[in-house]
Design a protein around this motif. Structure first.
Motif, short mmCIF file in Angstrom:
data_model
loop_
_atom_site.label_atom_id
_atom_site.label_comp_id
_atom_site.label_asym_id
_atom_site.label_seq_id
_atom_site.Cartn_x
_atom_site.Cartn_y
_atom_site.Cartn_z
N ILE A 48 0.84 -1.20 0.00
CA ILE A 48 0.00 0.00 0.00
C ILE A 48 0.88 1.25 0.00
N SER A 49 1.92 1.26 0.83
CA SER A 49 2.81 2.43 0.91
C SER A 49 3.54 2.67 -0.40
N GLU A 50 4.02 1.58 -1.04
CA GLU A 50 4.72 1.74 -2.31
C GLU A 50 3.77 2.29 -3.37
N ALA A 51 2.54 1.76 -3.42
CA ALA A 51 1.58 2.25 -4.39
C ALA A 51 1.29 3.73 -4.18
N TYR A 52 1.14 4.13 -2.92
CA TYR A 52 0.85 5.53 -2.63
C TYR A 52 2.04 6.42 -2.99
N ASP A 53 3.26 5.94 -2.71
CA ASP A 53 4.45 6.71 -3.05
C ASP A 53 4.44 7.10 -4.53
N VAL A 54 4.08 6.13 -5.36
CA VAL A 54 4.14 6.34 -6.81
C VAL A 54 2.97 7.20 -7.30
N LEU A 55 1.76 6.85 -6.87
CA LEU A 55 0.58 7.51 -7.43
C LEU A 55 0.31 8.88 -6.83
N SER A 56 0.89 9.20 -5.67
CA SER A 56 0.64 10.50 -5.06
C SER A 56 1.53 11.59 -5.63
N GLU A 57 2.56 11.23 -6.38
CA GLU A 57 3.47 12.20 -6.99
C GLU A 57 3.13 12.31 -8.48
N PRO A 58 2.62 13.46 -8.95
CA PRO A 58 2.12 13.55 -10.33
C PRO A 58 3.12 13.09 -11.40
N GLU A 59 4.38 13.52 -11.30
CA GLU A 59 5.34 13.15 -12.33
C GLU A 59 5.63 11.66 -12.28
N THR A 60 5.78 11.09 -11.08
CA THR A 60 6.02 9.66 -10.96
C THR A 60 4.82 8.87 -11.46
N ARG A 61 3.62 9.35 -11.16
CA ARG A 61 2.41 8.68 -11.64
C ARG A 61 2.35 8.70 -13.16
N ARG A 62 2.72 9.84 -13.76
CA ARG A 62 2.71 9.92 -15.22
C ARG A 62 3.64 8.89 -15.84
N ARG A 63 4.83 8.75 -15.26
CA ARG A 63 5.77 7.76 -15.79
C ARG A 63 5.26 6.34 -15.55
N TYR A 64 4.64 6.10 -14.41
CA TYR A 64 4.09 4.77 -14.12
C TYR A 64 2.98 4.43 -15.12
N ASP A 65 2.10 5.41 -15.42
CA ASP A 65 1.03 5.17 -16.38
C ASP A 65 1.60 4.85 -17.76
N ALA A 66 2.73 5.46 -18.09
CA ALA A 66 3.32 5.27 -19.41
C ALA A 66 4.11 3.97 -19.51
N PHE A 67 4.83 3.60 -18.46
CA PHE A 67 5.78 2.49 -18.55
C PHE A 67 5.49 1.34 -17.60
N GLY A 68 4.49 1.47 -16.72
CA GLY A 68 4.22 0.41 -15.77
C GLY A 68 5.34 0.27 -14.76
N PRO A 69 5.55 -0.93 -14.21
CA PRO A 69 6.56 -1.11 -13.16
C PRO A 69 7.99 -0.89 -13.64
N ASP A 70 8.19 -0.75 -14.97
CA ASP A 70 9.54 -0.47 -15.49
C ASP A 70 9.92 1.00 -15.35
N PHE A 71 9.00 1.84 -14.85
CA PHE A 71 9.20 3.29 -14.97
C PHE A 71 10.49 3.76 -14.31
N ARG A 72 10.98 3.05 -13.29
CA ARG A 72 12.22 3.48 -12.62
C ARG A 72 13.45 3.19 -13.48
N GLN A 73 13.33 2.26 -14.42
CA GLN A 73 14.47 1.92 -15.28
C GLN A 73 14.54 2.77 -16.54
N VAL A 74 13.44 3.39 -16.90
CA VAL A 74 13.36 4.06 -18.20
C VAL A 74 14.04 5.42 -18.13
N PRO A 75 14.98 5.72 -19.02
CA PRO A 75 15.63 7.04 -19.01
C PRO A 75 14.67 8.13 -19.44
#
Length: 304
Positions: A48-75
């Motif tokens: 739950i905490s990890e999901a909130y970390d990602v989705l509560s930050e607009p820029e991080t959420r945008r990258r997650y929506d675009a790349f899924g769980p790979d978003f941290r690896q994508v340049p």
């Protein structure tokens, strides 16, 4: 397959920030390991905490929506469709084409991936700085108030962190150079720790302000008194004015969470008049005498 963060929080992909925050707070209260002693509660709380970390930050959420769980690896600057084709191994394909929005869970070598996409040109373009990364850190209200050193474990690494006194829920702590590794001698990225304040048995937190319940006897509330109140960092004397009713908020200015570059928050004591559950004969007699002589009517129209 990686767990969908929207599913973890039980919200739709179009949920706004207020919905996401409400869902997180509800689930955090339910699964926090200090409250829920079920063996699986701690793992569920971490999800739950990890999901909130990602989705509560607009820029991080945008990258997650675009790349899924790979978003941290994508340049930065990577096109989602190009990334999807590389993940599937076939032109025009990709994880979205198969009905799986996040693709497979296989590890990707970023250098091999870029070489495959650009025909080896990535290596000739020179060093690439490391990507910034995010992680969550949970603190008690007392930890947030006093700050101090903490050690956190991220995979194989243990990192020492200086927590500033007065951090608030959702605040980001930047650890320079602790993010993803760069290539060909380029500097690493930064690591951002997202602060979450754990639910507390006494304190309710609103930004830097704290609220605590203050039980009072009927005579303390009616006559006024001075009480010693336990607060983060020690104790404080609080003067209760005569005629204090349940629900009245008494303020201790500047006794909330500190602010390193401004005014500290306030602490509010919310009065709650408590009557004895059992009375001695003498207590009953005194209350009966008071009832006989008092003209006070708590239900009169002028109190509504």
């Amino acid at each position: 397959m990686a767990q969908d963060f929207y599913t973890v929080l039980g919200v739709s992909r179009t949920a706004d920030q207020a919905e996401i925050q409400r869902a997180y707070r509800k689930l955090a209260r339910q699964y926090h390991p200090d409250i829920n002693k079920d063996p699986g509660a701690e793992d569920r709380f971490k999800e739950i905490s990890e999901a909130y970390d990602v989705l509560s930050e607009p820029e991080t959420r945008r990258r997650y929506d675009a790349f899924g769980p790979d978003f941290r690896q994508v340049p930065d600057g990577m096109d989602p469709e190009t990334w999807a084709r590389a993940r599937s191994g076939a032109p025009g394909g990709g994880p979205y084409a198969s009905g799986n929005p996040f693709g497979s869970a296989e590890d990707i070598d970023l250098e091999d991936l870029l070489g495959g996409i650009f025909g080896g040109r990535a290596r000739r373009h020179g060093p690439m700085p490391g990507a910034d990364q995010e992680a969550s850190i949970e603190l008690t209200v007392e930890d947030a108030h006093r700050g101090g050193k903490r050690s956190i474990t991220l995979g194989p690494r243990t990192i020492d962190v200086d927590i500033p006194a007065g951090v608030t829920d959702g605040q980001r702590i930047r650890l320079a150079g602790q993010g993803g590794r760069g290539t060909d001698g380029a500097p690493p990225g930064d690591l951002y720790l997202i602060v979450h304040l754990a639910p507390h048995r006494r304190y309710r937190v609103d930004g830097r302000d704290l609220t605590v319940d203050l039980p009072l006897s009927p005579w303390e509330a009616a006559l006024g008194t001075t009480v010693t109140l336990e607060i983060p960092g020690g104790e404080a004397k609080l003067k209760v004015p005569p005629g204090t009713s349940t629900g009245r908020r008494l303020r201790l200015r500047g006794r909330g969470l500190p602010h390193p570059r401004g005014a500290a928050g306030d602490l509010y004591a919310k009065a709650c008049v408590v009557v004895p559950s059992e009375l001695t004969d003498e207590e009953r007699e005194q209350f009966e005498r008071l009832a006989a002589v008092s003209a006070f009517d708590p239900r009169s129209s002028d109190r509504r």
